[in-house]
Scaffold this active site. Structure first.
Site, mmCIF file in Angstrom:
data_model
loop_
_atom_site.group_PDB
_atom_site.id
_atom_site.type_symbol
_atom_site.label_atom_id
_atom_site.label_comp_id
_atom_site.label_asym_id
_atom_site.label_seq_id
_atom_site.Cartn_x
_atom_site.Cartn_y
_atom_site.Cartn_z
ATOM 1 N N ASP A 184 2.065 19.985 -20.984
ATOM 2 C CA ASP A 184 1.349 18.723 -21.128
ATOM 3 C C ASP A 184 2.335 17.804 -21.837
ATOM 4 O O ASP A 184 2.572 17.925 -23.037
ATOM 5 C CB ASP A 184 0.062 18.914 -21.939
ATOM 6 C CG ASP A 184 -0.722 17.604 -22.071
ATOM 7 O OD1 ASP A 184 -0.108 16.523 -21.925
ATOM 8 O OD2 ASP A 184 -1.939 17.656 -22.323
ATOM 9 N N PHE A 195 -18.797 14.260 -27.091
ATOM 10 C CA PHE A 195 -18.349 13.364 -28.167
ATOM 11 C C PHE A 195 -18.219 11.917 -27.715
ATOM 12 O O PHE A 195 -18.344 11.003 -28.515
ATOM 13 C CB PHE A 195 -17.003 13.845 -28.739
ATOM 14 C CG PHE A 195 -15.913 13.965 -27.716
ATOM 15 C CD1 PHE A 195 -15.796 15.113 -26.947
ATOM 16 C CD2 PHE A 195 -15.019 12.927 -27.498
ATOM 17 C CE1 PHE A 195 -14.809 15.223 -25.982
ATOM 18 C CE2 PHE A 195 -14.030 13.034 -26.533
ATOM 19 C CZ PHE A 195 -13.924 14.180 -25.769
ATOM 20 N N PHE A 203 -6.751 20.758 -25.069
ATOM 21 C CA PHE A 203 -7.128 19.353 -25.121
ATOM 22 C C PHE A 203 -8.415 19.213 -24.317
ATOM 23 O O PHE A 203 -8.603 19.913 -23.320
ATOM 24 C CB PHE A 203 -6.022 18.438 -24.586
ATOM 25 C CG PHE A 203 -6.375 16.989 -24.775
ATOM 26 C CD1 PHE A 203 -6.321 16.416 -26.034
ATOM 27 C CD2 PHE A 203 -6.823 16.216 -23.713
ATOM 28 C CE1 PHE A 203 -6.713 15.097 -26.238
ATOM 29 C CE2 PHE A 203 -7.206 14.899 -23.907
ATOM 30 C CZ PHE A 203 -7.150 14.333 -25.168
ATOM 31 N N THR A 204 -9.290 18.308 -24.765
ATOM 32 C CA THR A 204 -10.642 18.212 -24.209
ATOM 33 C C THR A 204 -10.666 18.130 -22.674
ATOM 34 O O THR A 204 -11.265 18.975 -22.016
ATOM 35 C CB THR A 204 -11.349 16.981 -24.791
ATOM 36 O OG1 THR A 204 -10.493 15.850 -24.659
ATOM 37 C CG2 THR A 204 -11.668 17.188 -26.270
ATOM 38 N N TYR A 217 0.829 -1.202 0.000
ATOM 39 C CA TYR A 217 0.000 0.000 0.000
ATOM 40 C C TYR A 217 0.865 1.254 0.000
ATOM 41 O O TYR A 217 0.501 2.276 -0.571
ATOM 42 C CB TYR A 217 -0.947 0.005 1.210
ATOM 43 C CG TYR A 217 -2.034 1.040 1.064
ATOM 44 C CD1 TYR A 217 -3.113 0.819 0.202
ATOM 45 C CD2 TYR A 217 -1.970 2.252 1.748
ATOM 46 C CE1 TYR A 217 -4.092 1.765 0.037
ATOM 47 C CE2 TYR A 217 -2.964 3.219 1.589
ATOM 48 C CZ TYR A 217 -4.017 2.964 0.728
ATOM 49 O OH TYR A 217 -4.993 3.915 0.556
ATOM 50 N N LYS A 269 0.124 7.334 -23.598
ATOM 51 C CA LYS A 269 0.604 7.711 -24.939
ATOM 52 C C LYS A 269 2.100 7.381 -24.996
ATOM 53 O O LYS A 269 2.459 6.228 -25.130
ATOM 54 C CB LYS A 269 0.342 9.190 -25.245
ATOM 55 C CG LYS A 269 -0.999 9.805 -24.862
ATOM 56 C CD LYS A 269 -2.215 9.033 -25.081
ATOM 57 C CE LYS A 269 -3.545 9.642 -24.697
ATOM 58 N NZ LYS A 269 -3.762 10.994 -24.379
ATOM 59 N N ARG A 305 -12.804 14.849 -34.612
ATOM 60 C CA ARG A 305 -12.204 15.934 -33.845
ATOM 61 C C ARG A 305 -12.600 17.228 -34.546
ATOM 62 O O ARG A 305 -11.905 17.705 -35.436
ATOM 63 C CB ARG A 305 -10.666 15.785 -33.775
ATOM 64 C CG ARG A 305 -10.203 14.853 -32.656
ATOM 65 C CD ARG A 305 -10.480 15.473 -31.305
ATOM 66 N NE ARG A 305 -10.067 14.661 -30.157
ATOM 67 C CZ ARG A 305 -10.886 14.230 -29.208
ATOM 68 N NH1 ARG A 305 -12.180 14.427 -29.301
ATOM 69 N NH2 ARG A 305 -10.434 13.575 -28.165
HETATM 70 C C1 LIG Z 1 -4.737 11.787 -23.818
HETATM 71 C C2 LIG Z 1 -4.328 13.147 -23.513
HETATM 72 C C3 LIG Z 1 -4.590 13.708 -22.263
HETATM 73 C C4 LIG Z 1 -5.408 13.011 -21.194
HETATM 74 O O1 LIG Z 1 -4.814 11.848 -20.742
HETATM 75 P P1 LIG Z 1 -5.664 10.594 -20.218
HETATM 76 O O2 LIG Z 1 -4.613 9.618 -19.784
HETATM 77 O O3 LIG Z 1 -6.480 10.111 -21.350
HETATM 78 O O4 LIG Z 1 -6.492 11.058 -19.090
HETATM 79 C C5 LIG Z 1 -4.114 14.972 -22.024
HETATM 80 N N1 LIG Z 1 -3.439 15.666 -22.963
HETATM 81 C C6 LIG Z 1 -3.171 15.166 -24.161
HETATM 82 C C7 LIG Z 1 -2.395 15.959 -25.155
HETATM 83 C C8 LIG Z 1 -3.603 13.885 -24.492
HETATM 84 O O5 LIG Z 1 -3.343 13.401 -25.700
#
Ligand SMILES: *Cc1c(COP(=O)(O)O)cnc(C)c1O
Length: 463
Positions: free
Chosen positions: A220, A454, A129-130, A77, A263, A387
């Protein structure tokens, strides 16, 4: 000298050790599946998909070393050795003082937006980003887009289209006052602009301006390795630097970062928030226990953290990232050669079809990108993603649709999953549709969720 040239489109730098069979269902079955899904590719069953280019998020293939690492999970933990390894890895690669683990990127965005935004403050970004913008606005931030103008124009082919416009940044600081700007959020690369990279020069200059005015800069980092590859390939002075050196320099021009490991971390789940500031780190730790878990796992299992750390290290290998970016470019080249309108230049993780030009017979409020994605699935079982206007959502105040200049369908390539032959199947189907574009029909909403619509919206044909 050798007879083969692997420089333009390098072959896969791996052998396949384990396989997952895929199959294509019949066209009438695909038509039924698309209707059932409300013409939203997010609602399709993965079993009904032949080549899945919905996203490159968490869809990566792990290496033998990562799978071996999964067996080394220390599921304690607190104080798990996998956490210690992940923390060390992140500090070594990115050079930050503090790392806070999160279950994925949006977990880190939630923490950062909660601790660093006061209601009414501006948050500037190179496009948005969304999930990132959602968290900023949820915490009372006012998002301002300060990306260079070219990024909003699909057809302009210039390098480093993800750069921040320094004049827009300076103007924002002059007009609103530095104290009213929570931070600048710099995404490397810019997903919604088409996976466009940011130059090192721009990162350096943005940081200089922000430091001068006491404004913080957070990256980011989700796609930072792809961005580093573009710098090595295209920015003067970086050809002889390693990807690792470039990544390290990039983050020296920031005060912290959020990252989705799904990613460029080459794993299926994971993320982190990185910070230099001790006080912000203290706040982040208070919130991580509420939203994610202990500051030594943040929603990840020990085995997840081990695979993530190994994946981050593998992502810095030149052969890996060169193949990754050039496989995506191969798909872009095939489409461009056939005259299909795509966002130029091809970015790091995806090829974006320019749905405005692809479907000139449809108005933006007839959801051309949404419809194109549905018809692509029906044609070949290839799953892509809208998109454009659907993803952009509605204005919080007026309730009107945001109408983004970029109306695109994203063909996102998972890492180490598909071969060049798969790319050919996708290209053939897109080219076929382009030559019969009048078959793509207008759509209307039948179900529209209030937030991040979306993901779950449903549509039907409007004609
Ligand atoms: C996918 C993504 C996110 C969000 O990450 P999650 O792991 O899906 O929550 C943030 N910024 C960018 C540029 C992304 O491609």
């Amino acid at each position: 000298m050798s007879f083969m040239d692997l420089s333009k489109y390098p072959a896969e730098p791996f052998k396949i050790k384990s396989v997952e069979p895929v199959k294509m269902i019949s066209k009438s079955e695909r038509e039924a599946a698309a209707k059932e899904a409300g013409y939203n590719t997010f609602n399709l069953k993965s079993e009904d998909v032949y080549i899945d280019l919905l996203t490159d998020s968490g869809t990566n293939a792990m290496s033998d070393k990562q799978w071996a690492g999964m067996m080394m999970g220390d599921e304690a933990y607190a104080g798990s050795k996998n956490w210690i390894f992940l923390e060390e890895t992140c500090k070594e690669i990115f050079g930050f003082k503090h790392i806070v683990p999160t279950h994925q990127g949006r977990g880190a965005e939630n923490l950062l937006s909660t601790i660093a935004i006061k209601p009414g403050q501006y948050v500037a970004g190179n496009m948005y980003f969304t999930t990132t913008r959602y968290h900023q606005e949820k915490n009372g931030g006012i998002f301002v887009d300060i990306i260079r103008d070219e990024a909003h124009d699909a057809s302009t082919d210039v390098p480093f289209k993800g750069d921040i416009c320094l004049e827009k940044l300076q103007k924002l600081i002059d007009e609103k006052g530095a104290e009213n700007i929570a931070y600048v959020c710099l995404a490397v690369t810019v997903n919604l602009a088409g996976g466009q990279p940011v130059s090192m020069k721009n990162m350096r200059e943005v940081y200089e301006i922000c430091q001068k005015h006491g404004v913080k800069v957070f990256f980011d980092a989700t796609r930072c390795v792809e961005n580093a590859y573009f710098i090595k390939e295209q920015e003067e002075g970086y050809q002889d630097k390693t990807i690792k050196e470039i990544v390290h320099e990039m983050f020296s021009y920031s005060d912290g970062a959020t990252m989705s490991g799904k990613k460029d971390g080459i794993v299926n789940i994971g993320g982190f928030l990185a910070l230099n500031d001790d006080e912000l780190f203290g706040h982040a730790k208070e919130f991580v226990v509420v939203y994610e878990g202990m500051p030594s796992y943040g929603g990840m299992t020990g085995r997840d953290m081990e695979a993530f750390a190994i994946g981050l290290r593998e992502s810095l290998q030149f052969e890996y990232i060169e193949h990754r970016v050039k496989q995506v470019r191969y798909l872009g080249d095939r489409l461009r050669e056939a005259g299909v309108p795509i966002v130029e230049p091809t970015g790091g993780h995806a090829v974006f079809l320019d749905a405005r030009k692809f479907c000139p017979h449809l108005d933006q409020e007839q959801f051309p990108a949404q419809s194109l994605a549905a018809f692509l699935y029906i044609d070949s079982g290839v799953r892509s993603m809208e998109r454009g206007i659907v993803s952009a959502g509605r204005d919080n105040k007026t309730g009107e649709n945001h109408k983004p200049k970029l109306e695109t369908v994203r063909l996102t390539i998972p890492r180490r999953v598909y071969t060049y032959r798969h790319m050919d199947v996708v290209a053939d189907s897109v080219i076929g549709l382009f030559n019969n574009k009048e078959e793509i029909r207008p759509l209307k909403f039948v179900y529209e969720p209030p937030q991040l619509r979306f993901f779950t919206a449903k549509f039907d044909f409007a004609d």
